[in-house]
Design a protein around this motif. Structure first.
Motif, PDB file in Angstrom:
ATOM      1  N   ILE A 196       0.891  -1.190   0.122  1.00 55.75           N
ATOM      2  CA  ILE A 196      -0.059  -0.080  -0.042  1.00 55.75           C
ATOM      3  C   ILE A 196       1.019   1.327  -0.134  1.00 55.75           C
ATOM      4  O   ILE A 196       0.701   2.115  -0.645  1.00 55.75           O
ATOM      5  N   GLN A 197       1.845   1.376   0.963  1.00 57.36           N
ATOM      6  CA  GLN A 197       2.679   2.477   0.893  1.00 57.36           C
ATOM      7  C   GLN A 197       3.419   2.597  -0.415  1.00 57.36           C
ATOM      8  O   GLN A 197       3.591   3.894  -0.727  1.00 57.36           O
ATOM      9  N   LYS A 198       3.810   1.627  -0.722  1.00 58.24           N
ATOM     10  CA  LYS A 198       4.567   1.686  -1.977  1.00 58.24           C
ATOM     11  C   LYS A 198       3.640   2.222  -3.248  1.00 58.24           C
ATOM     12  O   LYS A 198       3.993   3.056  -4.085  1.00 58.24           O
ATOM     13  N   THR A 199       2.634   1.929  -3.277  1.00 52.97           N
ATOM     14  CA  THR A 199       1.697   2.097  -4.318  1.00 52.97           C
ATOM     15  C   THR A 199       1.250   3.698  -4.194  1.00 52.97           C
ATOM     16  O   THR A 199       1.058   4.226  -5.156  1.00 52.97           O
ATOM     17  N   LEU A 200       0.930   4.097  -3.086  1.00 50.04           N
ATOM     18  CA  LEU A 200       0.609   5.348  -2.883  1.00 50.04           C
ATOM     19  C   LEU A 200       1.700   6.481  -3.396  1.00 50.04           C
ATOM     20  O   LEU A 200       1.286   7.280  -3.857  1.00 50.04           O
ATOM     21  N   GLN A 201       2.878   5.907  -3.024  1.00 51.05           N
ATOM     22  CA  GLN A 201       4.165   6.818  -3.345  1.00 51.05           C
ATOM     23  C   GLN A 201       4.211   6.879  -4.779  1.00 51.05           C
ATOM     24  O   GLN A 201       4.390   7.908  -5.376  1.00 51.05           O
ATOM     25  N   GLU A 202       4.156   5.822  -5.640  1.00 54.80           N
ATOM     26  CA  GLU A 202       4.244   5.429  -6.812  1.00 54.80           C
ATOM     27  C   GLU A 202       3.081   6.464  -7.594  1.00 54.80           C
ATOM     28  O   GLU A 202       3.295   7.036  -8.888  1.00 54.80           O
ATOM     29  N   ALA A 203       1.685   6.682  -6.771  1.00 53.43           N
ATOM     30  CA  ALA A 203       0.857   7.429  -7.315  1.00 53.43           C
ATOM     31  C   ALA A 203       1.122   8.865  -7.108  1.00 53.43           C
ATOM     32  O   ALA A 203       0.115   9.878  -7.408  1.00 53.43           O
ATOM     33  N   GLY A 204       1.852   9.157  -6.194  1.00 53.07           N
ATOM     34  CA  GLY A 204       2.247  10.732  -6.025  1.00 53.07           C
ATOM     35  C   GLY A 204       1.349  11.171  -5.068  1.00 53.07           C
ATOM     36  O   GLY A 204       1.054  12.479  -4.920  1.00 53.07           O
ATOM     37  N   LEU A 208      -2.961  11.796   2.555  1.00 51.89           N
ATOM     38  CA  LEU A 208      -3.815  10.651   2.619  1.00 51.89           C
ATOM     39  C   LEU A 208      -5.345  10.962   2.438  1.00 51.89           C
ATOM     40  O   LEU A 208      -5.695  11.940   3.570  1.00 51.89           O
ATOM     41  N   SER A 209      -5.989   9.976   2.057  1.00 49.78           N
ATOM     42  CA  SER A 209      -7.485  10.123   2.213  1.00 49.78           C
ATOM     43  C   SER A 209      -7.872   8.552   2.008  1.00 49.78           C
ATOM     44  O   SER A 209      -7.117   7.799   1.582  1.00 49.78           O
ATOM     45  N   ILE A 210      -9.354   8.232   2.516  1.00 51.98           N
ATOM     46  CA  ILE A 210      -9.760   6.866   2.368  1.00 51.98           C
ATOM     47  C   ILE A 210      -9.684   6.551   0.845  1.00 51.98           C
ATOM     48  O   ILE A 210      -9.461   5.224   0.738  1.00 51.98           O
ATOM     49  N   LYS A 211     -10.102   7.538   0.032  1.00 49.38           N
ATOM     50  CA  LYS A 211     -10.292   7.205  -1.561  1.00 49.38           C
ATOM     51  C   LYS A 211      -8.820   6.752  -1.982  1.00 49.38           C
ATOM     52  O   LYS A 211      -8.811   5.680  -2.745  1.00 49.38           O
ATOM     53  N   ALA A 212      -7.879   7.470  -1.596  1.00 54.75           N
ATOM     54  CA  ALA A 212      -6.350   7.090  -1.936  1.00 54.75           C
ATOM     55  C   ALA A 212      -6.099   5.763  -1.498  1.00 54.75           C
ATOM     56  O   ALA A 212      -5.566   4.801  -2.114  1.00 54.75           O
ATOM     57  N   VAL A 213      -6.161   5.474  -0.366  1.00 55.39           N
ATOM     58  CA  VAL A 213      -5.938   3.999   0.361  1.00 55.39           C
ATOM     59  C   VAL A 213      -6.870   2.969  -0.403  1.00 55.39           C
ATOM     60  O   VAL A 213      -6.379   2.041  -1.148  1.00 55.39           O
ATOM     61  N   ILE A 218      -7.115  -1.613  -4.529  1.00 53.19           N
ATOM     62  CA  ILE A 218      -7.897  -1.809  -5.869  1.00 53.19           C
ATOM     63  C   ILE A 218      -6.879  -2.226  -6.749  1.00 53.19           C
ATOM     64  O   ILE A 218      -6.674  -3.208  -7.509  1.00 53.19           O
ATOM     65  N   LYS A 219      -5.813  -1.237  -7.112  1.00 53.67           N
ATOM     66  CA  LYS A 219      -4.740  -1.450  -7.815  1.00 53.67           C
ATOM     67  C   LYS A 219      -3.983  -2.711  -7.650  1.00 53.67           C
ATOM     68  O   LYS A 219      -3.601  -3.373  -8.433  1.00 53.67           O
ATOM     69  N   ILE A 220      -3.788  -2.908  -6.453  1.00 51.52           N
ATOM     70  CA  ILE A 220      -2.731  -4.091  -6.005  1.00 51.52           C
ATOM     71  C   ILE A 220      -3.458  -5.316  -6.287  1.00 51.52           C
ATOM     72  O   ILE A 220      -2.996  -6.255  -6.848  1.00 51.52           O
ATOM     73  N   ARG A 221      -4.831  -5.418  -5.868  1.00 49.27           N
ATOM     74  CA  ARG A 221      -5.516  -6.583  -6.020  1.00 49.27           C
ATOM     75  C   ARG A 221      -5.596  -6.785  -7.287  1.00 49.27           C
ATOM     76  O   ARG A 221      -5.519  -8.147  -7.843  1.00 49.27           O
ATOM     77  N   LYS A 222      -5.848  -5.852  -8.421  1.00 43.48           N
ATOM     78  CA  LYS A 222      -6.120  -5.984  -9.798  1.00 43.48           C
ATOM     79  C   LYS A 222      -4.963  -6.805 -10.511  1.00 43.48           C
ATOM     80  O   LYS A 222      -4.647  -7.583 -11.413  1.00 43.48           O
ATOM     81  N   SER A 223      -3.507  -6.318  -9.977  1.00 40.80           N
ATOM     82  CA  SER A 223      -2.300  -6.532 -10.434  1.00 40.80           C
ATOM     83  C   SER A 223      -1.839  -7.998 -10.076  1.00 40.80           C
ATOM     84  O   SER A 223      -1.251  -8.978 -10.601  1.00 40.80           O
ATOM     85  N   LYS A 224      -2.304  -8.588  -8.848  1.00 40.04           N
ATOM     86  CA  LYS A 224      -2.234  -9.878  -8.410  1.00 40.04           C
ATOM     87  C   LYS A 224      -3.153 -11.104  -8.617  1.00 40.04           C
ATOM     88  O   LYS A 224      -3.137 -12.017  -8.661  1.00 40.04           O
ATOM     89  N   LEU A 225      -4.448 -10.337  -8.715  1.00 38.35           N
ATOM     90  CA  LEU A 225      -5.397 -11.360  -8.334  1.00 38.35           C
ATOM     91  C   LEU A 225      -6.292 -11.322  -9.947  1.00 38.35           C
ATOM     92  O   LEU A 225      -6.687 -10.198 -10.487  1.00 38.35           O
ATOM     93  N   PRO A 226      -6.701 -12.738 -10.410  1.00 32.28           N
ATOM     94  CA  PRO A 226      -7.525 -12.510 -11.615  1.00 32.28           C
ATOM     95  C   PRO A 226      -9.097 -11.986 -11.449  1.00 32.28           C
ATOM     96  O   PRO A 226      -9.469 -12.459 -10.392  1.00 32.28           O
TER      97      PRO A 226
END
Length: 336
Positions: A196-204, A208-213, A218-226
């Motif tokens: 999560i922390q890494k993904t937030l940093q990559e997104a600039g 923090l906000s609950i939408k950003a988290v 969502i981005k992490i799950r989509k990248s790992k799970l079919p």
């Protein structure tokens, strides 16, 4: 009531199975009517939610009741919290998105988890440092035998790791019809888990906000799970095992890269996906079924596979992990 209904489009594995009879209910009143029907008193019943945590290995010789009880409503609020009631048939991710859009915090880390509201407390779903037990206030359920409704407090739910009273003492005795959640107006962020922390940093993301988290999860799950709409699956097939610290330390000697997370005094949680991958199963395929190429914790149906084939594959994986590491994997998915 319908008879001999295909359940292929009602389970995320996309497995063919016939329901002897089928009824969809959209209100507690409709469900109560079925349970009180004397002609159906002795008819076996099977409750179906989103179909995202089941493995259908056969036809269902029962009355399949599809729970589609919807609705989200405010119960009460104060300066710090808001209490929302959601029907058991609401899709979990839709409810998370509703809360994110309205600024209600507490479940943003649970974004994109498949299934319904009704299944969430049964499994005590969790991800990235958050479990549903953290936000549940009460759970409403109706009993098969009496058709009476009871409201369970958080304590009465006996939540554990992917566990609850509804999976054990009350299994087959009652049907969850709705859940009341207590959510925060002032967010407490959990971003130290996974990427999560890494993904937030990559997104600039600087603030923090609950939408950003939620977006990061969502981005992490989509990248790992079919996506089940593309490849049949039920998400994580096995629970992450919790083993004694002494056993973990011995394994760490032989496998220095073995990850582990302390969960309680003397116990370490080990990622099941890592164990399965080390046992050589990641990307395995046998005809129409296999283990996902990006996440070894996910068993998949590429199309045309059977539940029995997936069950046998899961048993082979359990055996090989047991032989290699001395760790027993327990299925998170329910076999039918």
């Amino acid at each position: 009531m319908q008879h001999h209904v295909s359940l292929r489009n009602l389970n995320t594995f996309g497995l063919e199975s016939q329901a002897q009879s089928f009824e969809e209910v959209k209100s507690v009143e409709e469900l109560t009517e079925i349970l009180k029907n004397p002609d159906l008193k002795n008819t076996p019943k099977f409750i179906l939610g989103g179909g995202s945590n089941i493995l259908l290995t056969r036809d269902v010789d029962a009355l399949v009741i599809k729970i589609s009880i919807g609705g989200i409503e405010k119960v009460k609020e104060d300066d710090e919290h808001i209490w929302l009631h959601a029907g058991a048939g609401e899709k979990w991710h839709d409810f998370v998105m509703y809360c994110v859009e309205h600024g209600y915090a507490g479940i943003e880390n649970l974004s994109l988890i498949p299934g319904t509201i009704g299944a969430a407390p049964m499994q005590n779903i969790g991800a990235y440092g958050v479990e549903i037990k953290d936000v549940v206030e009460t759970v409403e359920a109706i009993f098969y035998d009496s058709a009476e409704t009871r409201v369970f407090s958080k304590e009465e739910c006996n939540f554990g790791y992917r566990e609850s009273v509804f999976k054990h003492e009350l299994k087959g005795k009652c049907i969850i019809t709705g859940v009341t959640f207590r959510l925060n107006k002032k967010p407490v962020y959990h971003v130290e888990y996974g990427d999560i922390q890494k993904t937030l940093q990559e997104a600039g993301i600087e603030s923090l906000s609950i939408k950003a988290v939620s977006d990061a999860v969502i981005k992490i799950r989509k990248s790992k799970l079919p996506d089940p709409a593309e490849i049949g699956n039920a998400g994580s097939f096995f629970k992450n095992p919790e083993i004694p610290e002494e056993q973990f330390n011995k394994l760490k000697t032989d496998y220095p890269a073995l990850p582990g997370y302390p969960v309680s005094p003397g116990f370490i949680k080990v990622p099941a996906g890592w164990l399965i991958e080390q046992a050589g199963w990641k990307g395995f395929r046998d005809g129409s079924i296999g283990v996902h190429t990006r996440q070894a914790l996910v068993l998949v149906n590429y199309g045309g596979g059977s539940g029995e084939e997936i069950k046998l594959l899961s048993q082979k994986i359990q055996k090989s992990v047991e032989e290699k590491f001395g760790i027993s994997l327990i299925a998170e998915v329910n076999f039918i």
